[in-house]
Each structure stands twice: as structure tokens, then as C-alpha cells.
Design an enzyme around this catalytic site. Sequence first.
Site, PDB file in Angstrom:
ATOM      1  N   TYR A 103      11.259  -2.338  -8.830  1.00  0.00           N
ATOM      2  CA  TYR A 103       9.681  -2.319  -9.896  1.00  0.00           C
ATOM      3  C   TYR A 103       9.041  -1.581  -9.577  1.00  0.00           C
ATOM      4  CZ  TYR A 103       5.482  -4.581 -11.153  1.00  0.00           C
ATOM      5  OH  TYR A 103       4.332  -5.115 -11.236  1.00  0.00           O
TER       6      TYR A 103
ATOM      7  N   GLY B 223      -0.956   0.061  -5.154  1.00  0.00           N
ATOM      8  CA  GLY B 223      -2.638  -0.515  -3.901  1.00  0.00           C
ATOM      9  C   GLY B 223      -3.644  -0.099  -4.592  1.00  0.00           C
TER      10      GLY B 223
ATOM     11  N   ASN C  96       1.870   1.032   5.899  1.00  0.00           N
ATOM     12  CA  ASN C  96       2.353   0.479   4.605  1.00  0.00           C
ATOM     13  C   ASN C  96       3.602  -0.051   5.244  1.00  0.00           C
ATOM     14  OD1 ASN C  96       3.286  -0.569   2.290  1.00  0.00           O
ATOM     15  ND2 ASN C  96       5.107   1.195   2.633  1.00  0.00           N
ATOM     16  N   GLY C  97       3.190  -1.364   4.766  1.00  0.00           N
ATOM     17  CA  GLY C  97       4.586  -2.826   5.023  1.00  0.00           C
ATOM     18  C   GLY C  97       3.514  -4.063   5.636  1.00  0.00           C
TER      19      GLY C  97
ATOM     20  N   CYS D 246       8.233 -12.939   0.911  1.00  0.00           N
ATOM     21  CA  CYS D 246       8.540 -11.467   1.668  1.00  0.00           C
ATOM     22  C   CYS D 246       7.561 -11.193   3.057  1.00  0.00           C
ATOM     23  CB  CYS D 246       8.559 -10.032   0.953  1.00  0.00           C
ATOM     24  SG  CYS D 246       9.209  -8.670   1.709  1.00  0.00           S
TER      25      CYS D 246
ATOM     26  N   CYS E 298      13.953 -11.375  -0.565  1.00  0.00           N
ATOM     27  CA  CYS E 298      14.330 -12.265  -1.380  1.00  0.00           C
ATOM     28  C   CYS E 298      14.921 -13.017  -1.739  1.00  0.00           C
ATOM     29  CB  CYS E 298      13.251 -11.231  -2.071  1.00  0.00           C
ATOM     30  SG  CYS E 298      13.456  -9.714  -2.918  1.00  0.00           S
TER      31      CYS E 298
ATOM     32  N   CYS F 184       0.747  -1.317   0.171  1.00  0.00           N
ATOM     33  CA  CYS F 184       0.316   0.159  -0.168  1.00  0.00           C
ATOM     34  C   CYS F 184       0.719   0.843   0.222  1.00  0.00           C
ATOM     35  CB  CYS F 184      -1.266   0.000   1.554  1.00  0.00           C
ATOM     36  SG  CYS F 184       0.059  -0.070   2.501  1.00  0.00           S
TER      37      CYS F 184
END
Length: 465
Positions: free
Chosen positions: A254, A40, A114-115, A394, A446, A13
Amino acid sequence: MRDYEDDKLHEECGVFGIYAPGHEVARLTYYALYALQHRGQESAGIAVSDGRTIDVHKGMGLVAEVFSDRTLNELNGKMAIGHVRYSTTGSSLLSNAQPLVVHYQKGMMALAHNGNLTNAAELREELGKDGAVFQTTVDSEVIINLIARYRRGTLEDAATKTMIDLKGAYALVVLAEDKLVGMRDPHGVRPLCIGKLGDYYCLASESCALDTIGAEFVRDVEPGEIVTVDEEGIHTRIGVPKCDKAGCSFEYIYFARPDSTLDQINVSESRRRMGVELARECPLDVDIVVPVPDSGTAAALGYAMTLGIPFEQGLLKNRYVGRTFIQPTQEMREVAVRLKLNANKGVLKDRRIVLIDDSIVRGTTSSKLVEMVRKAGAKEVHLLISSPPVLFPCYYGIDTAEREKLIATKLELDGIRKFVGADSLHYLSEEGLKRALGEQSVCLACFNGNYPVPIPEGQRKLAFE
């Protein structure tokens, strides 16, 4: 269409907050959320405070679908926070949409987050034993419950105590009746920055949101820092000591918009340097360089310029296909992919091409794109990826597949090459990625499994089974 979107990593988000008496704070927040829409697309919401009460409007869908002139005109106040969401923890339900708004002993409070917390289940159980009631399945509700529980003195004191309890990644904005507070986790995994609009201040996940509303970028919020904005201006304090910096590398690869700058690194420039590093690691004798739009574009430019190879837009993106596109039947899957991206035959026919994309997750999209380019007449298709192989899930706010679905965990390099149908395949090395990011300390978990925040054994076991 869903297949195409699922074969990418997804950000959870984006958040925004502003304190600006005399301004249309709800409308400014709306425009800022528009700029953060890429973070998001499942739900959006805005909460405003007039100094006495907090009003909120939120709903499922894109920002433009959730808000209208009427709803924005009804959200009056001197400060606001906003949120766009892609669900990782918690289902895609209206009850999980943010900002979350609560009434508690000290009044009202709203939060946008966010997270992802790695100890959310443990904290939820502990709070439940103390009588806390939860109305959502998101870990953001754990945070707002902790702040309310610790609110004996100032909101900042409660925020500090809350940060001591939290483990994981978070960038969040909190709205009380009389102030706006921002917090960032001590590793700085998730981004948050400060902007200034005239005499007033705002907070945003990315600097592109500041640009959109005409605010001036001031600086990034430091890891572990608490930022307060109120009628006296801006104040900061250290909530918890800064740990080893570990900003999310996929923000640069990304997630983030190319025109954003995160922790003093311009996203577009970092992607261009990834292409330069690809050229150093894997120079190829080809006719043209073709990006997979949009996140592969800057890397493809860097690769083409370094080797002196023509850059061509061999794949064209349909920018009018949104999340509400009707899901195709099985026999129409390929039509759905072509609606999103289509090959330019005039550019690709009889050419040896390098196709550059940002990542491979499951591999299904890459195989369809390679097939599409071959059908357009390309003689050779060499696939270059501007990040290392994704090998681990992740836990910090990115929706990754279970480890067993990550193609790089199942196949060696040549096996992946055969699966996607390319003549050759090369991933950017970890060392190349680090050089592209100016040797900044970033999270590479990752790619290598080295998690900066410890993951509870139960969570790791589930993900790795």
C-alpha cells in the site's frame, strides 16, 4: 472525509538528503518531497547547510502549502535534508515537525527520521537523568540527543554508538555543517536508497524521489549501514551487524508509490503478482474486475489478466480532494466518500464484479464501497483483498488502529463479509504474499504477530488490551 482516510494504514513519513554544491539543493529537495508526499501529509520541512550554519523552514500542511518561491530562495547551501510527516509517535504539532535542528558542542546538526523506536521511552528517561532537555514528543529527538552525546570524534563514530542503543525501525538522514549521513536499522524495516546526480549523491526513502529530480538510482542502503556524503564523495561503514532482513511488507501492499523500487523489488510489479496469486487462490466466474484506486489497481490487473476477465475502472477517484477538504457534518458523510471515489454506473450496472482492494482495517470504508457499487446496479459484488487479514498493531512507524478496532480480530471471515455486504470475501494468504514478493524476507507482524524487533511488554499490553 476523515472517516475514509482513517480506515487505512498510514505511513509515518518520508526523508530525503542531498549533497550537491553549486546546485539549488533546497529546490531539489522540495521536488523530491513532492514525490514523497504520499508518505506524509501533516507537515513538511527542509534544512540546508552552507558549510558553516544550518537554516531550516518547516510548517504544517502539504509541501506546496509550506514552501513558496521566496522561502526556497532564502534556503541557500550546498547540502540539504527534507521531511514529510504523518504522526504516529508524537502529536500533530508544529513543534514535532522535522527536520529537527540543534546546536551542540560540535556546532549544528539537523535530522529527519522515518520509523519508530521501540525503546524510545527508556532512552528518553535515561537521557533526561543526564540533563537532556526535550522540546518535542517525537522519538526522533531521542536519536539526535544520542548522536550529540556521543560526538567526541567523528559524526560517523557517534552514529555507530547511537545505532547500538537504538531498537526498532528507522531510516534517517543527518545533516552536519560539512557532511550528509544516512542510517538504516539492522533489519531494514524502513526503506532508504542512494542516488547520484551528476558527480553528487543523494538519499531518499523511495526511488521515485530520485527519478523526479533526474538522479540515477545507485542502490539501497544496506540494513545496519551508515552512508556518508561529503566533498570527497560517498563513504560507507557498517554501524551495527545486519540482522534477519524484515522489510515492511506494507510498503509493497500500500504505502510506496507504484513506480518505486524497494530492495530490488518493483512496487507495481509486486502488486500485480499479488493479483496473480489472488487469481490462483480464488478464481471467480464474474463479468468484470474493478480496482479500488489506486493501490488496488495493479493487483486487479494481475487478477484480470490471469483469468482473462475484462478489467474496468468502475470506481473513479477525484484527485483534487486533498487533506484540507472541509470536514463534513454527520449527515453528509456519504457525500464525502463520493467526493473521494464515485461509482461508474455505465460500467457496473447489471454486472457481476470482483472488487479488489489492498487491505481492510476497520471495515467501514469497504462497506461503503460495496454499498456504492450495489447502488450503481451491480448484480454481485465479490471483495478480494491483496493482503492477509490485519490482526496486530505495528510498532515500527505505521499508524495502525488499536487491536480491538481491527475488524479481523473481532469477526471471522463470514462475519467480515456480512459486515461489508459482499457476496463473497477472500484475503490473500501469507504464502501467496510471500510468493508475490519473490520469497523475500519481509515483516509480516501485522498479519501474524511475529515481530522482528522485540516489543517491550508494557507497549504490547497497552495495544492488546
